[in-house]
Design a protein around this motif. Structure first.
Motif, PDB file in Angstrom:
ATOM      1  N   HIS A  76       0.965  -1.046   0.140  1.00  0.00           N
ATOM      2  CA  HIS A  76      -0.130  -0.053   0.068  1.00  0.00           C
ATOM      3  C   HIS A  76       0.732   1.091   0.056  1.00  0.00           C
ATOM      4  CE1 HIS A  76       0.214   1.348   4.286  1.00  0.00           C
ATOM      5  NE2 HIS A  76       0.620  -0.025   4.582  1.00  0.00           N
ATOM      6  N   ASP A  88       6.332   1.761   7.027  1.00  0.00           N
ATOM      7  CA  ASP A  88       5.056   1.299   6.366  1.00  0.00           C
ATOM      8  C   ASP A  88       4.609   2.490   5.879  1.00  0.00           C
ATOM      9  OD1 ASP A  88       2.383   0.632   6.902  1.00  0.00           O
ATOM     10  OD2 ASP A  88       2.072   1.142   8.954  1.00  0.00           O
ATOM     11  N   ASN A  89       4.445   2.490   4.398  1.00  0.00           N
ATOM     12  CA  ASN A  89       5.087   1.303   3.748  1.00  0.00           C
ATOM     13  C   ASN A  89       5.922   1.532   2.606  1.00  0.00           C
ATOM     14  OD1 ASN A  89       4.816  -1.629   3.649  1.00  0.00           O
ATOM     15  ND2 ASN A  89       2.933  -1.620   2.422  1.00  0.00           N
ATOM     16  N   GLU A 148       3.873  -5.932   3.673  1.00  0.00           N
ATOM     17  CA  GLU A 148       3.282  -4.976   4.906  1.00  0.00           C
ATOM     18  C   GLU A 148       4.518  -4.720   5.951  1.00  0.00           C
ATOM     19  OE1 GLU A 148       1.138  -2.769   5.638  1.00  0.00           O
ATOM     20  OE2 GLU A 148       1.821  -2.433   7.345  1.00  0.00           O
TER      21      GLU A 148
HETATM   22 ZN   LIG Z   1       1.087  -0.186   6.838  1.00  0.00          ZN
END
Ligand SMILES: [Zn+2]
Length: 410
Positions: A76, A88-89, A148
């Protein structure tokens, strides 16, 4: 290779939030599009309505030579508010681009669809919109590998916490990659783990297959793979375990200097190896073999099927239309062949296998999963596989066989 990773990270890191940093979100989308285009991939976007606006998932497809359902590799591109989102991420986006680069020029039988999802941090809105569109289009996929947080790896004793309730031994040093799947994705977990171990022996992995869709272990459901699980598609999450290892998770301190590029490089090699294993030409032969064995498995389930059909016919929750189809199946099973001359030309084409496909496609896939599960006495994993295979196979059964069997209603 580290230079490529760090150059991507240099551009990608920075708050990317739909409300507090929308321009950065659009810049990231543009950057990913440019990078994928340079790698010769076919780009498309999947717009969806959410949070009072329109957001986009970015797709880049590497076309395979055979019409097998594609493998999805995803990450993402949004962040939470006020975090630069290095681990992240951005870490996973950089790895995603690196995997695409390393597969460039490699002919594959199966297509690989690279996806950058938007709004993961907003309750998985982007991946949920995508997975439901897949299901609405009745499209099959080989599976999804969702990355992730893959940038944090540490060597100090005590650097790894264990999420509560996880039923596997978790080391106290945070230097491994977690591979998480649900029951229906156990085969994918195994395939990714095997490819990683073989191609990158130095990369430690810990695999976890959660029962059901991980309802009892909410920490295993926290990324876009859960959207695929929700819609019945196999998916695994690759993770550095996020807040169970990284103190900067979702913080303003989630910055480039906290990432472990050597670890990320290993992850990229492992994912590329998994993609090769799942999509290469030689694998397509294996796929055909698996195709045979699933149908052998299907034939073995005929007794389970008969009991399922009988129970469904008696259940008041099953709609009348589905019951009519089931009655057609029972009629076929009970039919003395020599008394029904009209069926003789059809019988040559019908066997238990076709029957299994028809029952699944015409009935089982149309009614409530819980009702089916209640009456299914065979292996639950077999049920999941048959459901998926039959959706695909049913398209190849001539309409006139369906009509002979079930009348005009199918
Ligand atoms: Zn994430």
């Amino acid at each position: 290779m580290d230079e490529t990773l760090s150059s991507h990270l240099g551009t990608l890191i920075g708050e990317r939030h739909p409300v507090t940093a929308p321009a950065a979100l659009r810049r990231t989308e543009a950057y990913l599009t440019v990078q994928f285009t340079r790698l010769g991939l076919n780009i498309s976007t999947h717009p969806f309505r959410a949070l009072g606006g329109t957001y986009r998932n970015v797709f880049a497809e590497k076309r395979g030579q055979s019409p097998f359902p594609p493998l999805i590799i995803a990450a993402h591109y949004d962040t939470v508010e006020a975090s630069p989102g290095a681990d992240d991420n951005a870490s996973a986006l950089a790895v995603l681009l690196e995997v695409a680069r390393s597969l460039r020029g490699v002919p594959l039988a199966r297509s690989v669809r690279f996806i950058a999802f938007c709004l993961e941090e907003e309750n998985l809105l982007g991946s949920l919109a995508y997975a439901s569109s897949l299901q609405a289009a009745n499209e099959e996929i080989c599976g999804a590998i969702v990355m992730e947080c893959v940038g944090c790896a540490r060597s100090e004793e005590g650097s790894q916490q264990k999420p509560s309730g996880v039923p596997v031994a978790v080391p106290t040093v945070g230097d491994f990659l977690g591979i998480v799947g649900n029951a229906a994705s156990a085969h994918l977990v195994k395939a990714v783990e095997a490819a990683a171990t073989q191609a990158v022996p130095d990369l430690k992995t810990i695999s976890l297959v959660v029962p059901g869709n991980g309802e009892l272990l909410p920490d295993t459901r926290r990324s876009d793979h859960a959207a695929f699980w929700h819609h019945g598609y196999p998916a695994v999450m690759l993770t550095d375990t996020a807040n169970f290892r990284n103190p900067h998770y979702h913080q303003p301190t989630d910055t480039l200097d906290t990432l472990n590029l050597a670890f990320m490089e290993q992850v990229a090699r492992a994912v590329a190896a998994a993609a090769l294993a799942l999509c290469s030409t030689t694998q397509s032969t294996a796929e055909r073999r698996t195709g045979v064995s699933i149908w052998k498995e299907a034939a073995l389930t005929v007794p389970h099927l008969a009991s399922l059909v009988t129970n469904l016919l008696a259940d008041r929750r099953v709609p009348a239309q589905a019951k009519a189809t089931l009655a057609g199946v029972v009629a076929y099973l009970a039919m003395p062949f020599d008394l029904i001359p009209d069926f003789i030309p059809v019988l040559g084409y019908l066997d238990d296998l076709v029957l299994v496909i028809l029952v699944f496609d015409g009935v089982v896939n149309q009614i409530d999963e819980a009702i089916v599960a209640e009456y299914w006495k065979g292996d639950p994993a077999t049920l999941q596989r048959l459901k998926a295979m039959s959706r695909r196979a049913a398209r190849f059964i001539p309409w006139w066989i369906k009509r002979k069997l079930f009348g005009g209603q199918t």
